[in-house]
Design an enzyme around this catalytic site. Structure first.
Site, mmCIF file in Angstrom:
data_model
loop_
_atom_site.group_PDB
_atom_site.id
_atom_site.type_symbol
_atom_site.label_atom_id
_atom_site.label_comp_id
_atom_site.label_asym_id
_atom_site.label_seq_id
_atom_site.Cartn_x
_atom_site.Cartn_y
_atom_site.Cartn_z
ATOM 1 C CE LYS B 78 50.561 46.020 40.125
ATOM 2 N NZ LYS B 78 50.090 47.267 40.752
ATOM 3 C CB SER B 159 48.286 48.984 37.479
ATOM 4 O OG SER B 159 48.967 49.237 38.579
ATOM 5 C CB SER B 183 47.503 50.219 40.664
ATOM 6 O OG SER B 183 46.759 51.169 39.518
#
Lengths: 95, 493
Positions: B78, B159, B183
């Site tokens: 990420k 997210s 998230s």
């Protein structure tokens, strides 16, 4: 409690975000919606309740007071938008 | 032979060690999948050369007899994690072009364990969002589509939306996520994969772009509970560079996996039955209860009375911490700088931040600034942190009568991109089931349970006691074994 356009502009100034009056006008109802929604917390009785800062019990540990890192000026300046003479450079602060 | 990209972490590791394929073949297969995935927009930066380099090292190590735990396994990272020499932006404009001179501890641990990096995964900007629509680098699209024959682009959740989309599409076998209020778990639910948020402090936050420091926690996302266990073992551990990282030994979670729940008690919190929740989610929840019972667990009803206040408390605490954390983006040391003609230093700060932050980030920085400002601090921030205490106490009371809690992961299936983007509060409500355990710092796993009538995945969540990742994963495994979830999105990209 609700905020007016002047308050939105004051918050923007505190947050160091440049904002026009039109933008503040647009943001105002959004912020008021969110603030109105979080205000339901006011109905919770928290008398005698301590605020929670650390969720999991942990101890701040001590380490020896010695240098463990350093000599990385070039690495640190490598991402600076403007660097001069081995320093970060910014617009003139003192006339 | 099966397509290598259909294999998860354990199968790649074992196949590589057993000589079924080389690490190079694995890296080539996933690099090709990454290269062909542009329509999903999962990646901000692709690093095929890094994946190949790690693969060649893995092949050499295996030949020399010293393969590491993750040798041969390529992963996605990420973009919230700083990666040395590879642009790291947290999907923001203000950090565009930032190339960290250091590696985050979590990504460094994975690389040290032999893993390769396929690229940096797209996400909501600064991890602020639940639909992956706030990235400066464009929306991530889920590989899933409704079964109505239409092609409405669906949200992969957020997210960690680049992560969830890439794993569900078999473009990466697994990847890192981060969870502040849901998230990892909500995007896992939206895309039919597993995601584990460990106990706060299990993983070091060093080198992870900070959003809300008392909540942020890294965790694995993958297509099985076992793969999550393998990755978390490599990611976790004490780190002197993060004072909130816990000095606890990292258990051998993979070896401890066991889906037999005899002697365990599962609590069903009545406050998680929210208004307007689709009937199908309630049905899946009931199905989850049956699966737990079948695995030998006892079921009890429990109450977490302050649940409804978790979201409003979160939306004070997280923006407050964000407004402080994001004050570092000032156009001086890294990232974007905007200097209007004749600007002084203050003008430069304000212009840089106005140009560099997206709308949702500005909204949260503004809320955070307001609730921390003189005269409002006690009414908002202090009250929220007191409510946080009450929420944590609710969980403590629940643990007196049960070992784990079973809840839905999200209150709906995935929605179409754009469906909620005009209504911040409706968007925030996506995290209604994940935020309370975040506020209490507890470990929780999301596991896919089935599909809804539109053909979209739905997930279930298990929450456990602090440091009981093993128990949480075992309860997740018990459900995974019984759900038999094998559905996957048909390739259209």
């Amino acid at each position: 409690m609700s905020v007016d356009t002047q308050t939105v502009l004051r918050i923007a100034s505190l947050a160091r975000i440049a904002m026009s009056e039109e933008e503040a006008e647009r943001l105002k109802p959004e912020l008021n919606n969110i603030l109105g929604w979080v205000e339901q917390l006011g109905e919770v009785d928290t008398s005698g309740v301590e605020p929670l800062a650390a969720v999991i019990a942990n101890h701040t540990r001590m380490r020896d007071d010695v240098v463990t890192d350093g000599d990385k000026r070039e690495d640190i300046l490598a991402n600076a938008p403007v660097a001069e003479h081995g320093f970060f450079a910014v617009p003139k602060v003192i006339e | 032979m099966t397509d290598i990209t259909d294999l998860g972490v354990a199968d790649i590791r074992d196949g590589f060690r057993g000589g079924a394929f080389s690490a190079r073949e694995v890296a080539d297969a996933f690099n090709d999948a990454v290269a062909g995935s542009d329509a999903l927009n999962c990646f901000i930066v692709k690093t095929p050369e890094k994946a190949l380099e790690a693969a060649d090292e893995a092949d050499r190590a295996l030949a020399a007899g010293d393969a590491k735990p993750l040798s041969g396994v390529p992963l996605g990272i990420k973009d919230l994690f700083c990666t040395k020499g590879v642009q790291s932006t947290a999907a923001s404009h203000i950090l565009e072009g930032f190339v960290p001179p250091y590696e985050s501890t979590v990504s460094g641990n994975l690389l040290e364990a032999g893993a390769g990096m396929l690229g940096k995964l797209n996400m909501d900007q600064f991890a602020m969002g639940s639909s992956n629509e706030t990235s400066h680098f464009g929306n991530v699209v889920s590989p899933w589509r409704r079964n109505d024959g239409g092609n409405t682009p669906m949200s992969p959740g957020g997210s960690s939306g680049g992560t969830s989309s890439a794993i569900a599409a078999h473009i990466v076998p697994a990847a890192t996520g981060t969870d502040t209020g849901g998230s990892i778990r909500q995007p896992a639910a939206f895309t039919g994969i597993c995601g584990m948020k460990p106990t706060y402090g299990r993983c070091s936050r060093y080198g992870m772009v900070a959003f809300a420091s008392s909540l942020d926690q890294a965790g694995p996302m993958a297509r099985s509970v076992k793969d999550c266990a393998i990755l978390l073992e490599a990611m976790a551990g004490h780190d002197a560079k993060d004072t909130t990282s816990l000095k606890e030994p990292v258990p051998n979670w993979e070896a401890g996996l066991n889906g037999d729940l005899k002697g365990k008690t599962i609590g069903i919190p009545k406050e998680y039955r929210v208004d307007n929740m689709p009937e199908e989610i309630d049905a899946l929840w009931k199905q989850g209860v049956e699966w737990m019972r079948d695995a030998g667990a006892e079921i009890v009803d429990v109450s977490l009375p302050h649940t409804k206040y978790a979201l409003p408390a979160y939306y004070i605490i997280a923006p407050a911490e964000a407004s402080a954390n994001l004050s570092r983006y000032d156009g001086v040391r890294y990232g974007l700088r905007e200097t209007p003609d004749g600007a002084n230093l203050q003008d430069m700060y304000a212009a840089t931040r106005a140009a560099g932050f997206g709308d949702e980030v500005k909204r949260r920085v503004m809320i955070g600034t307001y609730v921390l400002s003189a005269g409002f601090y006690d009414a908002y921030f202090t009250q929220a942190t007191k409510v946080r205490t009450l929420i944590a106490r609710d969980f403590d009371s629940a643990w007196e009568s049960c070992d784990y809690l079973l809840t839905p992961t999200a209150p709906s299936a995935a929605f179409g991109l754009g469906d909620l983007s005009d209504d911040p509060i409706a968007m925030y409500l996506n995290d209604v089931f994940t935020v309370p355990s975040s506020l209490a710092g507890l470990p929780a796993i999301a596991v896919p349970g089935g599909l809804d009538h539109q053909g979209l995945p739905l997930g279930l969540q298990v929450i456990g006691k602090a440091l009981d990742e093993q128990g949480v994963m075992n309860a997740g495994l018990a459900m995974e074994e019984r759900a038999g979830f094998t559905a996957r999105a048909e390739k259209w990209w």
